[in-house]
Design a protein around this motif. Structure first.
Motif, PDB file in Angstrom:
ATOM      1  N   VAL A  81      19.665  21.294  72.080  1.00 53.83           N
ATOM      2  CA  VAL A  81      20.050  21.630  70.713  1.00 53.83           C
ATOM      3  C   VAL A  81      19.601  20.511  69.772  1.00 53.83           C
ATOM      4  O   VAL A  81      19.736  19.323  70.069  1.00 53.83           O
ATOM      5  CB  VAL A  81      21.570  21.856  70.612  1.00 53.83           C
ATOM      6  CG1 VAL A  81      22.345  20.591  70.877  1.00 53.83           C
ATOM      7  CG2 VAL A  81      21.939  22.440  69.264  1.00 53.83           C
ATOM      8  N   LYS A  82      19.032  20.898  68.646  1.00 54.46           N
ATOM      9  CA  LYS A  82      18.422  19.929  67.722  1.00 54.46           C
ATOM     10  C   LYS A  82      19.447  19.403  66.722  1.00 54.46           C
ATOM     11  O   LYS A  82      20.155  20.157  66.070  1.00 54.46           O
ATOM     12  CB  LYS A  82      17.263  20.579  66.965  1.00 54.46           C
ATOM     13  CG  LYS A  82      16.516  19.596  66.074  1.00 54.46           C
ATOM     14  CD  LYS A  82      15.271  20.225  65.483  1.00 54.46           C
ATOM     15  CE  LYS A  82      14.540  19.247  64.582  1.00 54.46           C
ATOM     16  NZ  LYS A  82      14.181  17.994  65.262  1.00 54.46           N
ATOM     17  N   GLU A  98      21.280  22.473  64.590  1.00 56.06           N
ATOM     18  CA  GLU A  98      20.772  23.831  64.437  1.00 56.06           C
ATOM     19  C   GLU A  98      21.866  24.793  64.919  1.00 56.06           C
ATOM     20  O   GLU A  98      22.637  24.472  65.814  1.00 56.06           O
ATOM     21  CB  GLU A  98      19.503  24.036  65.267  1.00 56.06           C
ATOM     22  CG  GLU A  98      19.724  23.937  66.774  1.00 56.06           C
ATOM     23  CD  GLU A  98      18.508  24.323  67.580  1.00 56.06           C
ATOM     24  OE1 GLU A  98      17.847  25.319  67.225  1.00 56.06           O
ATOM     25  OE2 GLU A  98      18.212  23.627  68.568  1.00 56.06           O
ATOM     26  N   PHE A  99      21.927  25.969  64.307  1.00 53.90           N
ATOM     27  CA  PHE A  99      22.901  26.972  64.729  1.00 53.90           C
ATOM     28  C   PHE A  99      22.285  27.859  65.804  1.00 53.90           C
ATOM     29  O   PHE A  99      21.200  28.409  65.630  1.00 53.90           O
ATOM     30  CB  PHE A  99      23.341  27.843  63.546  1.00 53.90           C
ATOM     31  CG  PHE A  99      24.257  28.965  63.949  1.00 53.90           C
ATOM     32  CD1 PHE A  99      25.549  28.704  64.358  1.00 53.90           C
ATOM     33  CD2 PHE A  99      23.806  30.278  63.927  1.00 53.90           C
ATOM     34  CE1 PHE A  99      26.397  29.744  64.737  1.00 53.90           C
ATOM     35  CE2 PHE A  99      24.645  31.316  64.309  1.00 53.90           C
ATOM     36  CZ  PHE A  99      25.941  31.053  64.706  1.00 53.90           C
ATOM     37  N   VAL A 100      22.966  27.960  66.937  1.00 54.25           N
ATOM     38  CA  VAL A 100      22.510  28.793  68.045  1.00 54.25           C
ATOM     39  C   VAL A 100      23.427  30.015  68.101  1.00 54.25           C
ATOM     40  O   VAL A 100      24.627  29.879  68.330  1.00 54.25           O
ATOM     41  CB  VAL A 100      22.537  28.015  69.375  1.00 54.25           C
ATOM     42  CG1 VAL A 100      22.039  28.886  70.512  1.00 54.25           C
ATOM     43  CG2 VAL A 100      21.680  26.755  69.259  1.00 54.25           C
ATOM     44  N   PRO A 101      22.886  31.232  67.907  1.00 54.77           N
ATOM     45  CA  PRO A 101      23.694  32.407  67.609  1.00 54.77           C
ATOM     46  C   PRO A 101      24.484  33.048  68.739  1.00 54.77           C
ATOM     47  O   PRO A 101      25.484  33.690  68.477  1.00 54.77           O
ATOM     48  CB  PRO A 101      22.665  33.414  67.073  1.00 54.77           C
ATOM     49  CG  PRO A 101      21.395  33.027  67.751  1.00 54.77           C
ATOM     50  CD  PRO A 101      21.445  31.530  67.835  1.00 54.77           C
ATOM     51  N   ASN A 102      24.077  32.911  69.983  1.00 58.26           N
ATOM     52  CA  ASN A 102      24.685  33.739  71.022  1.00 58.26           C
ATOM     53  C   ASN A 102      25.649  33.036  71.965  1.00 58.26           C
ATOM     54  O   ASN A 102      25.726  33.330  73.148  1.00 58.26           O
ATOM     55  CB  ASN A 102      23.583  34.432  71.822  1.00 58.26           C
ATOM     56  CG  ASN A 102      23.029  35.593  71.028  1.00 58.26           C
ATOM     57  OD1 ASN A 102      23.758  36.413  70.511  1.00 58.26           O
ATOM     58  ND2 ASN A 102      21.709  35.642  70.911  1.00 58.26           N
ATOM     59  N   LYS A 103      26.372  32.082  71.421  1.00 58.92           N
ATOM     60  CA  LYS A 103      27.407  31.394  72.184  1.00 58.92           C
ATOM     61  C   LYS A 103      26.858  30.676  73.406  1.00 58.92           C
ATOM     62  O   LYS A 103      25.827  30.020  73.323  1.00 58.92           O
ATOM     63  CB  LYS A 103      28.542  32.360  72.513  1.00 58.92           C
ATOM     64  CG  LYS A 103      29.264  32.834  71.245  1.00 58.92           C
ATOM     65  CD  LYS A 103      30.615  33.447  71.532  1.00 58.92           C
ATOM     66  CE  LYS A 103      31.330  33.762  70.220  1.00 58.92           C
ATOM     67  NZ  LYS A 103      32.658  34.360  70.478  1.00 58.92           N
ATOM     68  N   THR A 104      27.507  30.776  74.550  1.00 56.14           N
ATOM     69  CA  THR A 104      27.176  29.895  75.667  1.00 56.14           C
ATOM     70  C   THR A 104      26.933  30.648  76.971  1.00 56.14           C
ATOM     71  O   THR A 104      27.250  31.832  77.096  1.00 56.14           O
ATOM     72  CB  THR A 104      28.320  28.900  75.915  1.00 56.14           C
ATOM     73  OG1 THR A 104      29.450  29.627  76.444  1.00 56.14           O
ATOM     74  CG2 THR A 104      28.732  28.191  74.638  1.00 56.14           C
ATOM     75  N   LEU A 156      24.099  26.350  75.387  1.00 52.85           N
ATOM     76  CA  LEU A 156      24.071  27.386  74.360  1.00 52.85           C
ATOM     77  C   LEU A 156      22.929  28.342  74.646  1.00 52.85           C
ATOM     78  O   LEU A 156      21.935  27.979  75.296  1.00 52.85           O
ATOM     79  CB  LEU A 156      23.907  26.758  72.979  1.00 52.85           C
ATOM     80  CG  LEU A 156      24.923  25.685  72.581  1.00 52.85           C
ATOM     81  CD1 LEU A 156      24.674  25.214  71.155  1.00 52.85           C
ATOM     82  CD2 LEU A 156      26.346  26.180  72.746  1.00 52.85           C
ATOM     83  N   LEU A 157      23.051  29.577  74.144  1.00 53.32           N
ATOM     84  CA  LEU A 157      22.017  30.585  74.362  1.00 53.32           C
ATOM     85  C   LEU A 157      21.484  31.071  73.024  1.00 53.32           C
ATOM     86  O   LEU A 157      22.200  31.674  72.234  1.00 53.32           O
ATOM     87  CB  LEU A 157      22.582  31.758  75.169  1.00 53.32           C
ATOM     88  CG  LEU A 157      23.043  31.406  76.596  1.00 53.32           C
ATOM     89  CD1 LEU A 157      23.690  32.617  77.256  1.00 53.32           C
ATOM     90  CD2 LEU A 157      21.890  30.889  77.433  1.00 53.32           C
ATOM     91  N   ALA A 158      20.220  30.795  72.784  1.00 55.05           N
ATOM     92  CA  ALA A 158      19.570  31.209  71.547  1.00 55.05           C
ATOM     93  C   ALA A 158      19.017  32.621  71.702  1.00 55.05           C
ATOM     94  O   ALA A 158      19.246  33.290  72.715  1.00 55.05           O
ATOM     95  CB  ALA A 158      18.456  30.229  71.194  1.00 55.05           C
TER      96      ALA A 158
END
Length: 344
Positions: A81-82, A98-104, A156-158
């Motif tokens: 994650v940036k 950065e926002f990663v949208p699909n949780k973990t 996290l899952l993008a």
């Protein structure tokens, strides 16, 4: 906001920007809470971001946030994650990611256990491979970075279910003895509990537990206080590993790959830790398994989970960072592309 000198990609945010973006840290904006702090979703200058606020403001907690800032400023990897910037105008530092949208990955595993949808062997191995490459990158830096809290909740899952390692609150740049134990029950290396000395091999052990979860669909600590790692080691010794595997991925055609992944997991869990492989070797082996013909012939069906934890995915194929169609088998050309992406 302003750009920090010497680091074009790092921004120093003003207090007012953070307060406005979070509506003064409104609870409705919270997307995650943990021992290291509270995470808020926000938007600044039209960009979706995640803001991490320290839960407590004692000196030890401040040091962890400063440590995370120092660590992430040095890291640039597609599966980590940036860190976009920070704000130092509060009593405790605010870190902006950065926002990663699909949780973990933890959310994905929980949904998979409920049988709400099917996650293929290929998708599981790809997520494992991407996570392994992230750890390998951290461990291979001139001053190796040790994560210290490797677990599904920190992956996290993008979009496309691309894995991104996060939460370096337990990380350390140097191998040193810790005053208090770090990590999460079920994932902590037994070697670490003997001396509280964090090494790269501790991360390897924790990753091995994650690989077990992906293969078995089971939690690391089961009912009656049974340990998944112990059950796995017994099953491997008795030749009954098939009984422990997640039935959703057990297929005669893919058993060769599953067996090799299980052997790799057992190598990660070896005690003493000095006998474990490096994360670079683990990542390389996982990449080979993902590219196996029997894995590529079973693409991931689309995951439409708008009412649950995940949003609809544009691409859930076994590509690392590119786009692809979910309905077709993979050609040699696509395999070559995958290899090139992994080599970055």
């Amino acid at each position: 906001m302003m750009k920090a000198d010497g680091n074009v990609g790092f921004t120093l945010y003003k207090r007012g920007e953070i307060e406005t973006a979070t509506k003064n840290f409104n609870k409705a904006y919270i997307i995650g809470e943990g021992g290291q702090g509270t995470v808020y979703r926000a938007v600044i200058s039209g960009v979706a971001i995640a803001i991490k606020k320290c839960k407590e403001i004692d000196e030890s907690r401040k040091m962890e946030f400063v440590q995370e800032l120092v660590i992430l400023c040095r890291v640039n990897h597609p599966n980590i994650v940036k860190l976009l910037g920070c704000c130092l105008q509060f009593e405790a530092p605010m870190l902006v990611y950065e926002f990663v949208p699909n949780k973990t990955l933890q959310d994905l595993l929980d949904l998979q256990r409920s049988r709400l949808f099917h996650v293929t062997l290929g998708t599981r191995l790809r997520i494992a491979a991407e996570s392994a490459y992230a750890l390998a990158h951290l461990h291979s830096l001139p001053h190796p970075i040790l994560h210290g809290d490797v677990k599904p909740a920190n992956i996290l899952l993008a979009e496309g279910l691309v894995a991104k390692f996060s939460d370096f609150g337990c990380s350390t740049i140097n191998e040193k003895t810790q005053v208090v134990p770090k990590g999460t029950l079920g994932y902590i290396d037994p070697d670490y509990l003997l001396e509280y000395q964090l090494t790269t091999k501790n991360d390897v052990y924790s990753f091995g537990v994650i690989l077990l979860e992906l293969l078995t669909g089971k939690k690391p600590l089961l009912k009656e206080r049974k340990s998944l790692t112990l059950m796995f080691q017994e099953a491997m010794a008795n030749g009954t590993i098939v009984e422990l595997l997640d039935s959703d991925i057990v297929d005669e055609a893919s058993m060769r790959v599953i067996h090799q992944a299980a052997v790799l997991a057992s190598q990660c869990l070896v005690v003493p830790g000095t006998m474990r492989p490096t994360m670079t070797l683990v990542a390389t082996k996982l990449r080979q398994l993902v590219l196996a013909d029997e894995v590529q012939q079973c693409p991931q069906p689309p995951l439409v989970l708008e009412d649950l934890a995940f949003t609809e995915m544009r691409s859930t194929t076994s590509t690392w960072h590119g786009e692809g169609k979910t309905s077709e088998a993979y050609s040699l050309e696509k395999k070559a592309i995958l290899s090139i992406e992994f080599a970055r």
